[in-house]
Every structure is written in structure tokens, then in C-alpha cells.
Design an enzyme around this catalytic site. Structure first.
Site, PDB file in Angstrom:
ATOM      1  N   ASP A   1       0.833  -1.105   0.144  1.00  0.00           N
ATOM      2  CA  ASP A   1       0.239  -0.128  -0.038  1.00  0.00           C
ATOM      3  C   ASP A   1       1.024   1.218   0.035  1.00  0.00           C
ATOM      4  O   ASP A   1       1.869   1.566   0.617  1.00  0.00           O
ATOM      5  CB  ASP A   1      -0.840  -0.138   1.254  1.00  0.00           C
ATOM      6  CG  ASP A   1      -2.009   0.950   1.147  1.00  0.00           C
ATOM      7  OD1 ASP A   1      -2.183   1.430  -0.001  1.00  0.00           O
ATOM      8  OD2 ASP A   1      -2.901   0.885   2.169  1.00  0.00           O
TER       9      ASP A   1
ATOM     10  N   GLY B   1       0.381   5.309  -4.358  1.00  0.00           N
ATOM     11  CA  GLY B   1      -0.360   6.749  -4.757  1.00  0.00           C
ATOM     12  C   GLY B   1       0.103   7.830  -3.683  1.00  0.00           C
ATOM     13  O   GLY B   1       0.633   8.980  -4.418  1.00  0.00           O
TER      14      GLY B   1
ATOM     15  N   THR C   1     -10.305  -6.919  -5.450  1.00  0.00           N
ATOM     16  CA  THR C   1     -11.948  -7.152  -6.320  1.00  0.00           C
ATOM     17  C   THR C   1     -12.385  -5.662  -6.131  1.00  0.00           C
ATOM     18  O   THR C   1     -13.199  -5.191  -6.847  1.00  0.00           O
ATOM     19  CB  THR C   1     -12.763  -8.140  -5.683  1.00  0.00           C
ATOM     20  OG1 THR C   1     -12.749  -8.084  -4.352  1.00  0.00           O
ATOM     21  CG2 THR C   1     -12.303  -9.462  -6.057  1.00  0.00           C
ATOM     22  N   GLU C   2     -12.103  -4.816  -5.191  1.00  0.00           N
ATOM     23  CA  GLU C   2     -12.524  -3.698  -5.095  1.00  0.00           C
ATOM     24  C   GLU C   2     -11.821  -2.259  -5.811  1.00  0.00           C
ATOM     25  O   GLU C   2     -12.215  -1.278  -5.927  1.00  0.00           O
ATOM     26  CB  GLU C   2     -12.455  -2.918  -3.516  1.00  0.00           C
ATOM     27  CG  GLU C   2     -13.517  -3.638  -2.509  1.00  0.00           C
ATOM     28  CD  GLU C   2     -13.146  -5.390  -2.323  1.00  0.00           C
ATOM     29  OE1 GLU C   2     -11.950  -5.579  -2.278  1.00  0.00           O
ATOM     30  OE2 GLU C   2     -14.127  -6.146  -2.230  1.00  0.00           O
ATOM     31  N   ASN C   3     -10.544  -2.927  -6.411  1.00  0.00           N
ATOM     32  CA  ASN C   3      -9.839  -1.702  -7.043  1.00  0.00           C
ATOM     33  C   ASN C   3     -10.362  -1.520  -8.322  1.00  0.00           C
ATOM     34  O   ASN C   3      -9.845  -0.431  -8.845  1.00  0.00           O
ATOM     35  CB  ASN C   3      -8.308  -2.359  -7.298  1.00  0.00           C
ATOM     36  CG  ASN C   3      -7.371  -2.277  -6.012  1.00  0.00           C
ATOM     37  OD1 ASN C   3      -6.441  -3.075  -5.669  1.00  0.00           O
ATOM     38  ND2 ASN C   3      -7.799  -1.396  -5.135  1.00  0.00           N
TER      39      ASN C   3
ATOM     40  N   ARG D   1      -5.367  -2.333   8.440  1.00  0.00           N
ATOM     41  CA  ARG D   1      -6.486  -3.311   8.167  1.00  0.00           C
ATOM     42  C   ARG D   1      -6.229  -4.325   7.254  1.00  0.00           C
ATOM     43  O   ARG D   1      -5.063  -4.190   6.319  1.00  0.00           O
ATOM     44  CB  ARG D   1      -7.786  -2.547   7.780  1.00  0.00           C
ATOM     45  CG  ARG D   1      -7.458  -1.449   6.721  1.00  0.00           C
ATOM     46  CD  ARG D   1      -8.726  -0.683   6.381  1.00  0.00           C
ATOM     47  NE  ARG D   1      -8.209   0.226   5.315  1.00  0.00           N
ATOM     48  CZ  ARG D   1      -7.980   1.481   5.285  1.00  0.00           C
ATOM     49  NH1 ARG D   1      -8.031   1.964   6.830  1.00  0.00           N
ATOM     50  NH2 ARG D   1      -7.458   2.291   4.558  1.00  0.00           N
ATOM     51  N   LEU D   2      -7.154  -5.265   6.999  1.00  0.00           N
ATOM     52  CA  LEU D   2      -6.753  -6.206   5.959  1.00  0.00           C
ATOM     53  C   LEU D   2      -7.369  -6.257   4.665  1.00  0.00           C
ATOM     54  O   LEU D   2      -6.775  -6.809   3.802  1.00  0.00           O
ATOM     55  CB  LEU D   2      -7.132  -7.923   6.653  1.00  0.00           C
ATOM     56  CG  LEU D   2      -6.640  -8.468   7.871  1.00  0.00           C
ATOM     57  CD1 LEU D   2      -7.178  -9.729   8.240  1.00  0.00           C
ATOM     58  CD2 LEU D   2      -5.043  -9.022   7.440  1.00  0.00           C
TER      59      LEU D   2
ATOM     60  N   GLU E   1       0.379 -13.440  12.320  1.00  0.00           N
ATOM     61  CA  GLU E   1       0.707 -12.493  13.073  1.00  0.00           C
ATOM     62  C   GLU E   1       0.719 -11.197  11.954  1.00  0.00           C
ATOM     63  O   GLU E   1       1.174 -11.364  10.853  1.00  0.00           O
ATOM     64  CB  GLU E   1       2.328 -12.499  13.298  1.00  0.00           C
ATOM     65  CG  GLU E   1       2.519 -13.589  14.466  1.00  0.00           C
ATOM     66  CD  GLU E   1       1.935 -13.488  15.797  1.00  0.00           C
ATOM     67  OE1 GLU E   1       1.924 -12.056  16.090  1.00  0.00           O
ATOM     68  OE2 GLU E   1       1.164 -14.364  16.306  1.00  0.00           O
TER      69      GLU E   1
HETATM   70  C1  FPP Z   1      -2.162   0.161  -3.202  1.00  0.00           C
HETATM   71  O1  FPP Z   1      -1.451   1.616  -3.325  1.00  0.00           O
HETATM   72  C2  FPP Z   1      -1.473  -0.497  -4.483  1.00  0.00           C
HETATM   73  C3  FPP Z   1      -2.242  -1.077  -5.259  1.00  0.00           C
HETATM   74  C4  FPP Z   1      -3.572  -0.987  -5.447  1.00  0.00           C
HETATM   75  C5  FPP Z   1      -1.281  -1.648  -6.431  1.00  0.00           C
HETATM   76  C6  FPP Z   1      -0.264  -2.599  -6.020  1.00  0.00           C
HETATM   77  C7  FPP Z   1       0.367  -2.931  -7.330  1.00  0.00           C
HETATM   78  C8  FPP Z   1       1.836  -2.780  -7.333  1.00  0.00           C
HETATM   79  C9  FPP Z   1       2.609  -2.539  -6.298  1.00  0.00           C
HETATM   80  C10 FPP Z   1       2.612  -3.292  -8.611  1.00  0.00           C
HETATM   81  C11 FPP Z   1       2.259  -4.405  -9.048  1.00  0.00           C
HETATM   82  C12 FPP Z   1       3.109  -5.106  -9.601  1.00  0.00           C
HETATM   83  C13 FPP Z   1       2.936  -6.364 -10.230  1.00  0.00           C
HETATM   84  C14 FPP Z   1       4.275  -7.024 -10.916  1.00  0.00           C
HETATM   85  C15 FPP Z   1       1.707  -6.882 -10.564  1.00  0.00           C
HETATM   86  P1  FPP Z   1      -2.501   2.763  -3.371  1.00  0.00           P
HETATM   87  O2  FPP Z   1      -2.468   3.233  -4.894  1.00  0.00           O
HETATM   88  O3  FPP Z   1      -3.872   2.535  -3.019  1.00  0.00           O
HETATM   89  O4  FPP Z   1      -1.937   3.963  -2.444  1.00  0.00           O
HETATM   90  P2  FPP Z   1      -2.456   5.237  -1.752  1.00  0.00           P
HETATM   91  O5  FPP Z   1      -3.129   4.307  -0.898  1.00  0.00           O
HETATM   92  O6  FPP Z   1      -1.250   5.974  -1.345  1.00  0.00           O
HETATM   93  O7  FPP Z   1      -3.125   5.942  -2.791  1.00  0.00           O
END
Ligand code: FPP
Length: 254
Positions: free
Chosen positions: A33, A36, A79-81, A207-208, A220
């Protein structure tokens, strides 16, 4: 595990690792996480954070392999993304293609077995093609298993398992009386993979978020303020060292 400390007693910086052979987790799962926020802090578009996050994925797979983890599971798209802006979703859907194009040879050379958990049938065709090609090249490898959760939701995983089991009951292949926690695990997308010992979440959120909710029953949890693109091997080792100090009782008194 036999090569664990032959290969891992030194960190990349050359300093001795503090990790002990005792209480070594077999399965670490990570909620990646903060991409962004990482980008925003640099005045960059969010997708720049995802791109930087992809490099961290590569580095953490390398580190995990060198440390000797057997199972690593990464939450890449929930699934929420899908609720995110279309351009961001499209960018995230292209990342596996880019990632595996550049990393597949090293993964094969390391003997990494890549798996995908989640409903990949709903991904765009080009992403599904990457999934197929990656499974072809790595599916039978005998080293560390790295599972990418793509269009994954823990609740959907549980419902899918119930449906699969019910279908077998209808076909007289099993009975409801045969259902136990262990049997149920074989119907989840993580079948054959032990429950996570340790779940890490970056970026300060605690959170999960629908990740491995059945499998996480006794995991853990470890949280860090580091944003995913800044998460380095040293941070992973801190999480593992903290894990090693914990007393897991699984509800008992030992
Ligand atoms: C959450 O951060 C991150 C994601 C939803 C995407 C995670 C993807 C990667 C780390 C790259 C994946 C790579 C491969 C090879 C599949 P966020 O965008 O919600 O961050 P924020 O909470 O700061 O907005």
C-alpha cells in the site's frame, strides 16, 4: 529451507543478518500500500507510484528468495480496485505484462514458482495472456512460491470455495459431513499453500482489506509507515525479526 543460512547470512549491504534459524516464517503475505501517496509527495501522477512499486516487487522477491522464504504472497489488485479511475485500472492491468517481460528469466533461474490467486478470468485478455505464459514458464518450478493476488477478494475466495464444494456434493463426489477446516482450505485459491505466518501492510494503514481473510485466522500482523515503493530488504528483515520474537499460541497456552 536447507540452504537458508548459506545464502542469507549477509544482507545486500554486506552486514550480518540478525535473522535466526528459529521461528522462521514459512509464508509471508504483503499488502503493498502507499503507491499513490509516494507519487503525490513527489508531484507525480499516481501511476508513477505503481511503476515504482513494481521495482519494489522485484527487489522483495529477490530478498525473500535470498533470505529463504518458502512462500510469498503479494496483494497486487483487489476485487475493490475496479472502482478506481479507468486509466489507473488500465495501467495496473498492464503492469504484470511489463513486470514478467523483464523479470521472467530471473524468476526461472531462481526456480521461483509463480501462482495467481483471484478471479483472473475477469482480467483483460492481455493480462490473462501474461498469466498463462508465466504459469507455463514457472508453474513446475520447485523453489519459492510467489503468489500474485490479482482481482482477489477474501470473501469471493470463501464463496468460490463453498460453491466448488457444493458442486462436488451435488455430484456425489463428497458429502457435507466430510467438510472440515483443512478440507475447506483445499477449495480456496491458496490450496496447497500454508496459511500466512506473517502479514505485512505498508503505508501506515492497519487493516486487512479483504486479503486472505480465512487464511489469516492466526497470522501475525506487522505494520510499517513506509510506503510500498520505499519498502526495502532491511524493512522486510525488521518484520521477520519482530515476528521471530513473538509467541504464537494458536489459542493454546504454550
Ligand atoms: C495500493 O496503493 C497499491 C495497489 C492497488 C497496486 C499495487 C501494485 C503494485 C505494487 C505493482 C504490482 C506489480 C505487479 C508486478 C503486478 P495505493 O494506490 O492505494 O496507494 P495510496 O493508498 O497511497 O493511494
Amino acid at each position: 529451507m536447507k540452504w537458508l543460512f548459506n545464502r542469507s547470512s549477509q544482507t545486500q549491504s554486506g552486514t550480518e543478518s540478525q535473522l535466526s534459524k528459529e521461528n522462521f516464517p514459512s509464508h509471508v503475505a504483503i499488502i503493498m500500500d502507499g503507491n499513490g501517496r509516494w507519487a503525490r509527495r513527489r508531484g507525480l501522477p499516481r501511476i508513477a507510484g505503481h511503476h515504482a512499486g513494481m521495482s519494489t516487487v522485484r527487489d522483495i522477491i529477490r530478498a525473500s528468495d535470498e533470505i529463504g522464504l518458502q512462500y510469498l504472497t503479494l496483494y497486487a489488485f483487489s476485487t475493490e480496485n475496479w472502482k478506481r479511475p479507468r486509466a489507473e485500472v488500465e495501467y495496473l492491468m498492464r503492469l504484470p505484462e511489463e513486470f514478467f517481460r523483464s523479470e521472467i528469466d530471473e524468476l526461472v533461474q531462481r526456480g521461483v514458482c509463480v501462482r495467481f490467486i483471484g478471479d483472473t478470468s475477469r482480467l483483460p485478455e492481455y493480462t490473462q495472456e501474461t498469466v498463462r505464459r508465466t504459469l507455463e514458464r514457472t508453474g513446475n518450478n520447485q523453489g519459492m512460491t510467489v503468489s500474485f493476488a490479482l482481482n482477489y477478494g477474501g470473501r469471493a475466495d470463501v464463496i468460490g470455495a463453498i460453491q466448488a464444494f457444493a458442486r462436488q456434493v451435488e455430484n456425489n463426489e463428497t458429502t457435507w459431513d466430510d467438510l472440515s477446516e483443512d478440507v475447506f482450505g483445499n477449495y480456496l485459491s491458496t490450496y496447497g499453500i500454508p496459511d500466512p505466518d506473517l502479514i505485512i501492510r505498508t503505508s501506515g494503514e492497519q487493516r486487512l482489506s479483504n486479503f486472505l481473510i480465512w487464511q489469516a485466522a492466526y497470522a501475525e500482523l506487522w505494520f510499517t509507515e513506509a510506503l510500498w515503493p520505499d519498502f526495502k530488504r532491511a524493512e522486510l528483515e525488521s518484520a521477520l525479526m519482530d515476528y521471530q520474537k513473538r509467541k504464537r499460541r494458536f489459542g493454546g497456552l504454550k
